[in-house]
Design an enzyme around this catalytic site. Structure first.
Site, mmCIF file in Angstrom:
data_model
loop_
_atom_site.group_PDB
_atom_site.id
_atom_site.type_symbol
_atom_site.label_atom_id
_atom_site.label_comp_id
_atom_site.label_asym_id
_atom_site.label_seq_id
_atom_site.Cartn_x
_atom_site.Cartn_y
_atom_site.Cartn_z
ATOM 1 N N GLU A 35 0.837 -1.224 0.000
ATOM 2 C CA GLU A 35 0.000 0.000 0.000
ATOM 3 C C GLU A 35 0.863 1.263 0.000
ATOM 4 O OE1 GLU A 35 -2.998 -0.475 3.092
ATOM 5 O OE2 GLU A 35 -4.232 -1.619 1.691
ATOM 6 N N GLU A 83 -5.939 -7.257 -1.913
ATOM 7 C CA GLU A 83 -6.550 -7.459 -0.595
ATOM 8 C C GLU A 83 -8.037 -7.130 -0.697
ATOM 9 O OE1 GLU A 83 -4.788 -5.189 2.560
ATOM 10 O OE2 GLU A 83 -2.741 -5.782 2.045
#
Ligand code: CA
Length: 668
Positions: free
Chosen positions: A207, A304
């Site tokens: 991320e 995810e």
């Protein structure tokens, strides 16, 4: 505090010195190191999957190489804590076998450089260093699954807001850090290679939204990424290299991909997190990924995702979503809905050109016990099976140091609190063929009503049942309300009531807000800008009424603002009301938003006596509404101007926010 800061400064200084003295040389890793073990990768054949209770709508276009991934990073720490996993026949089994038998093709594992304090105590979150990763990788390989290695390049959690440099790299120049990152990546991957782990993909960073390993400029970020990618190509030339980003709802992915191209980063997969309760719509995600795929010739992947099978918490550590949480409830919290959510995410990936798969996040992370917080806490501390242990305080004092504890996603796992596989796990295997059995009600949608205290209280005769195929059907409901309750609600002032009812075999909820008469026109922006004046005082790039139910407090519309980069947002949004009966009034308005630096936000009312203001209103993230109330003010000449003043300096992708539910009521 002063002493602590002094010690910290000394520590940092000594760390920086020792780092500078260390020579930066090429890593001593053998690319051709022989595999220590040769597991039988292709010999494992999963069991066939069928279900007579789980509805799965077929997903078209799932290719043979499509990745059905499961992040299982916490498994070892959980097993050390006593957790056992059970297959559908009730027998205790290796959780990796259960996953492989239910269509999982890839296991994802996060890797932290050194998730331990100076005394060897683990930070938690699985204490996932490379050795844990090797252990998990070997078990995944045994059952024919490939490994997705997820390097955080941090000693603990990395995400868009947090990219702490590993302890050993603190004080390094970016060039030194690039060398260290290369060396660390090559050495770690060599360990996996030596253990015979079947590595399918390596993510360089987690991320990394223009923030990576302590750096925030693309020049430095890409320098570091490139040294990680170089090591992957050398050790695992056949593995895919992924870069991983989050927040598709900010529509920044093409801009990120452009930077990666500009700085010539060698990667294969542009990955995105997608949590339905935070990250906008699947349509938007698909559009973002498709554009990156088409324009930059990259594969894309949903790295995810997750949804809850229950609203309940099972380990005495509050959960990210569940009953009472403020997130948008895109699906009910049921086993069937968890499967429906995953099915829809798989469908999004399969129908987006260039998208190679989906990985679920931590579908195996369950409670370590059921006795009490105290017993669980001992296990979290000892084995690292909670999200953070108290030992992480030194590395992350403001988050882990304060809020260490258990698991916030145990209600999003594919196993119940005792470790039994949930029927929803079968969605991975059944998505390809579908399992379109007869539908039935699975949950009841909540009813939300605002009723004027001076009006009549009427509840609807039907409620929406969410069916097992996620469609909706109106079914009759009988509310538990009588004349005494109605009288209480009418005389009880401004208050919210939870009225329950019986709808089929389910309990329905009507959340009724008894409200004062609102003197504002278009208080929820459902009629667009009508009645409101927005004065843009700075270079606010976007300032308009947005039609997006999931981002609205009431109805489907709200006022939206966004400013690019670090620009300041500053504006007033107000309405003038005339012909009011002289008397005492109050004004209230709500806001949510994020990526804001310094802010000054308040509600105000201007009368012939001057201006009154609310307390300053905080901006604290998506779904977290804060309201500002002016308190009572007198209207003498029948006219008042009420509004909200907003000034935010931008951070990250630029300050953004949503404004909704303006209320001008009489004040008693
Ligand atoms: Ca929990």
């Amino acid at each position: 505090m002063v002493i602590f800061a002094l010690i910290l400064t000394l520590l940092l200084a000594s760390c920086a010195q020792s780092v500078e003295k260390e020579p930066v040389s090429a890593p001593d890793v053998s690319v051709d190191a022989p595999a220590a073990e040769t597991p039988a990768v292709e010999k494992y054949t999963p069991e066939p999957v069928s279900s007579n209770s789980l509805y799965v709508k077929k997903v078209d276009g799932i290719g043979n190489g499509f990745i059905m991934g499961m992040d299982a990073s916490s498994v070892i720490a959980l097993e050390d804590s006593g957790v056992k996993y059970y297959a559908f026949d009730g027998t205790e089994q290796d959780v990796f076998k259960i996953l492989a038998d239910n269509g999982i093709t890839h296991i994802r594992v996060r890797v932290w450089n050194d998730p331990y304090d100076e005394n060897g105590n683990g930070y938690g979150g699985g204490n996932n260093d490379i050795d844990k990763c090797v252990e998990i990788g070997k078990r995944a390989t045994q059952y024919g699954m490939k490994l997705i290695v997820d390097f955080h390049y941090s000693d603990f959690w990395a995400d868009p807001a947090k990219q702490f440099v590993p302890k050993a790299w603190q004080g390094m120049s970016v060039e030194q850090k690039a060398d260290a990152l290369y060396k660390y990546t090559a050495e770690s991957l060599t360990k996996l290679k030596d253990a015979g782990v079947d590595v399918g993909m390596v993510a360089v960073g987690n991320e990394t939204n223009q923030y990576f390993c302590g750096e925030k400029s693309w020049l430095k970020i890409t320098l570091l990424m490139k040294s990680g990618c170089k090591a992957v190509r050398e050790i695992f030339p056949d593995a895919l290299i992924a870069l991983h980003f989050a927040n598709p709802e900010n529509n920044s992915y093409p801009a990120y991909a452009e930077k990666l191209k500009e700085y010539d980063v060698d990667y294969d997969v542009f990955g995105s997190s997608y949590y339905p309760y935070w990250h906008g719509t699947l349509e938007n995600l698909s559009a973002e990924l498709a554009e990156v795929g088409k324009t930059y010739g990259k594969k894309t992947m949903i790295m995810e995702t997750s949804w809850a099978y229950t609203a309940e918490d099972t380990d005495f550590n509050g959960n990210t979503i569940g009953e009472g949480s403020l997130v948008t409830k895109n699906y009910p919290y049921t086993v069937q809905a968890q499967a429906n959510c995953v099915r829809d995410v798989i469908n999004c990936a399969a129908s987006t050109e260039g998208c190679i798969g989906v990985c679920y996040w931590e579908g195996t992370w369950i409670s370590v016990g059921t006795e009490s917080w105290d017993i669980n806490h001992e296990k979290w501390e000892k084995y690292g099976s909670g999200w953070a242990s108290s030992y992480a305080a030194g590395y992350d004092p403001n988050d882990a140091g304060k809020y260490y504890g258990g698991c916030a996603v145990d209600n999003q796992a594919f196993f119940d609190a005792q470790g039994h596989a949930l029927e929803s796990l079968k969605v991975w295997a059944l998505a390809k063929t579908g399992n379109e059995i007869a539908t039935k009600p699975d949950a009841i949608e909540d009813v939300n009503l605002m009723i004027d205290l001076a009006g009549e209280i009427e509840l609807p005769a039907t409620v929406n049942a969410v069916m097992t195929d996620d469609s909706k059907e109106a079914i009759p409901v009988e509310w538990n309300i009588d004349d005494a309750k109605i009288a209480e609600m009418k005389s009880g002032g401004v208050k919210k009531y939870d009225i329950t009812g019986k709808a089929g075999d389910f309990t329905a909820h009507a959340y009724v807000s008894m409200v004062e008469y609102n003197y504002l026109q278009n208080w929820s922006f459902e009629e667009g800008e009508s009645g409101w004046t927005a004065t843009n005082l700075a270079a606010t790039e976007q300032l308009y009424v947005e039609d997006k139910q999931t981002d609205s407090m009431s109805g489907s519309k709200h006022y939206h603002f966004w400013s690019a980069g670090k620009d300041t947002v500053e504006f007033r949004l107000e309405q003038t009301v005339s012909d009011l009966r002289p008397g005492s009034y109050s004004f209230d308005i709500s806001i949510m938003g994020g990526d804001c630096g310094e802010t000054e936000i308040y509600a105000y009312a201007i009368t012939s006596d001057g201006e009154v203001r609310s307390e300053l209103m905080p901006i604290s993230g998506y779904g977290s509404w804060s309201s500002g109330n002016t308190g009572a003010f007198e209207v003498k000449d029948g006219t008042v101007t009420v509004g909200i003043y907003v000034r935010c300096s931008g951070e990250g992708n630029g300050a953004w926010g949503k404004i909704d539910d303006a209320k001008l009521n009489t004040s008693k």
